[in-house]
Design an enzyme around this catalytic site. Structure first.
Site, PDB file in Angstrom:
ATOM      1  N   ASP A  24      10.127   2.818  -5.143  1.00  0.00           N
ATOM      2  CA  ASP A  24      10.343   1.621  -5.963  1.00  0.00           C
ATOM      3  C   ASP A  24      10.374   2.053  -7.434  1.00  0.00           C
ATOM      4  OD1 ASP A  24       7.693   1.988  -6.662  1.00  0.00           O
ATOM      5  OD2 ASP A  24       7.012   0.011  -5.988  1.00  0.00           O
ATOM      6  N   HIS A  25      10.420   1.066  -8.331  1.00  0.00           N
ATOM      7  CA  HIS A  25      10.524   1.374  -9.768  1.00  0.00           C
ATOM      8  C   HIS A  25       9.357   2.229 -10.270  1.00  0.00           C
ATOM      9  CE1 HIS A  25       8.331  -2.327  -9.056  1.00  0.00           C
ATOM     10  NE2 HIS A  25       7.650  -2.090 -10.158  1.00  0.00           N
TER      11      HIS A  25
ATOM     12  N   CYS B 262       5.657   4.939  -3.831  1.00  0.00           N
ATOM     13  CA  CYS B 262       5.558   3.752  -4.698  1.00  0.00           C
ATOM     14  C   CYS B 262       4.424   4.036  -5.679  1.00  0.00           C
ATOM     15  CB  CYS B 262       5.358   2.468  -3.885  1.00  0.00           C
ATOM     16  SG  CYS B 262       3.861   2.390  -2.886  1.00  0.00           S
ATOM     17  N   GLY B 263       3.851   3.008  -6.292  1.00  0.00           N
ATOM     18  CA  GLY B 263       2.796   3.256  -7.269  1.00  0.00           C
ATOM     19  C   GLY B 263       1.605   3.959  -6.637  1.00  0.00           C
ATOM     20  N   THR B 264       1.169   3.431  -5.511  1.00  0.00           N
ATOM     21  CA  THR B 264      -0.010   3.979  -4.833  1.00  0.00           C
ATOM     22  C   THR B 264       0.309   4.660  -3.507  1.00  0.00           C
ATOM     23  OG1 THR B 264      -0.291   1.889  -3.669  1.00  0.00           O
ATOM     24  CG2 THR B 264      -1.505   2.144  -5.754  1.00  0.00           C
ATOM     25  N   GLY B 265       1.450   4.330  -2.939  1.00  0.00           N
ATOM     26  CA  GLY B 265       1.782   4.783  -1.581  1.00  0.00           C
ATOM     27  C   GLY B 265       1.276   3.811  -0.520  1.00  0.00           C
TER      28      GLY B 265
ATOM     29  N   GLY C  19       1.562   0.324  -0.320  1.00  0.00           N
ATOM     30  CA  GLY C  19       2.558  -0.669   0.117  1.00  0.00           C
ATOM     31  C   GLY C  19       3.612  -0.041   1.011  1.00  0.00           C
TER      32      GLY C  19
ATOM     33  N   HIS D 189      -2.302  16.213  13.939  1.00  0.00           N
ATOM     34  CA  HIS D 189      -2.878  15.244  14.869  1.00  0.00           C
ATOM     35  C   HIS D 189      -1.991  14.022  15.100  1.00  0.00           C
ATOM     36  CE1 HIS D 189      -7.369  16.580  14.362  1.00  0.00           C
ATOM     37  NE2 HIS D 189      -6.542  17.606  14.544  1.00  0.00           N
ATOM     38  N   ASN D 190      -1.334  13.561  14.048  1.00  0.00           N
ATOM     39  CA  ASN D 190      -0.629  12.266  14.138  1.00  0.00           C
ATOM     40  C   ASN D 190       0.883  12.391  14.240  1.00  0.00           C
ATOM     41  OD1 ASN D 190      -2.939  11.856  11.646  1.00  0.00           O
ATOM     42  ND2 ASN D 190      -3.235  10.777  13.559  1.00  0.00           N
TER      43      ASN D 190
ATOM     44  N   HIS E 170      -3.413  14.948  21.546  1.00  0.00           N
ATOM     45  CA  HIS E 170      -2.893  13.953  20.608  1.00  0.00           C
ATOM     46  C   HIS E 170      -1.709  13.181  21.182  1.00  0.00           C
ATOM     47  CE1 HIS E 170      -5.622  15.665  17.766  1.00  0.00           C
ATOM     48  NE2 HIS E 170      -5.060  16.848  17.892  1.00  0.00           N
TER      49      HIS E 170
HETATM   50  C1  RB5 Z   1       4.520  -2.012  -8.005  1.00  0.00           C
HETATM   51  O1  RB5 Z   1       4.007  -2.550  -9.182  1.00  0.00           O
HETATM   52  C2  RB5 Z   1       3.396  -1.596  -7.081  1.00  0.00           C
HETATM   53  O2  RB5 Z   1       2.758  -2.703  -6.581  1.00  0.00           O
HETATM   54  C3  RB5 Z   1       3.925  -0.724  -5.955  1.00  0.00           C
HETATM   55  O3  RB5 Z   1       4.558   0.382  -6.504  1.00  0.00           O
HETATM   56  C4  RB5 Z   1       2.926  -0.165  -4.973  1.00  0.00           C
HETATM   57  O4  RB5 Z   1       1.873   0.482  -5.623  1.00  0.00           O
HETATM   58  C5  RB5 Z   1       2.476  -1.064  -3.921  1.00  0.00           C
HETATM   59  O5  RB5 Z   1       1.720  -0.700  -3.026  1.00  0.00           O
END
Ligand code: RB5
Length: 150
Positions: free
Chosen positions: A8-9, A65-68, A70, A98-99, A133
């Site tokens: 994503d962005h 994404c920002g955190t991975g 989502g 394992h997975n 597994h």
């Molecule tokens: C976008 O702002 C953020 O929510 C997305 O990149 C991600 O971290 C979601 O899990």
């Protein structure tokens, strides 16, 4: 290896670097976007990459994404997808051993590009152990069929 990648962005800059890194290591890349910094919805990119892996059009997927978080939640809704959120090399190794993870999720706001490259390197070169597994992964598939039947 044929690898589909999506972001994503929040992870556009990171994806650009990671695509370069993967290509320089000889991988064949399918880039599902996003292609700029405009705000987008990560489930759209998780879906397009997951469908490519599901269909066998890509051997593995990478979603950032920002955190991975989502991306991993969204990708794991697809049958046959085993998406693992990994923020260190040990997790990357175990997600393969394992997975048999077929999608790697990472967070561009929570880790450095160098860390992502190291994680990818381990993840792409570690084989699944199989054996005990296999039964567990089969149970995951059976669970997902049960959800479909509802
Ligand atoms: C976008 O702002 C953020 O929510 C997305 O990149 C991600 O971290 C979601 O899990």
């Amino acid at each position: 290896m044929k690898i589909v990648i999506g972001c994503d962005h929040a992870a556009y800059d990171a994806k650009t670097e990671i695509v370069k890194y993967l290509k320089s290591n000889g991988h064949d890349i399918i880039d599902e976007g996003t292609y700029g910094l405009e705000s987008v919805d990560y489930p759209d990119f998780a879906a397009s990459a997951s469908l490519k892996v599901q269909a066998g059009e890509a051997d593995r997927g990478v979603l950032i994404c920002g955190t991975g978080i989502g991306m991993s939640i969204a990708a794991n809704r697809f049958k046959g997808i085993r998406a693992a959120l990994c923020f260190n090399e040990e997790l990357a190794k175990l997600s393969r051993l394992h997975n048999n993870a077929n999608i790697l999720c990472m967070g561009a706001r929570t880790q450095s590009i160098d860390s992502m490259k190291n994680i990818l390197s381990v993840w792409l070169t570690t084989a699944w152990e199989g054996d005990r597994h296999a039964l567990r992964l089969n149970k995951i598939e059976l669970n997902s069929r049960g959800q479909d039947a509802e």
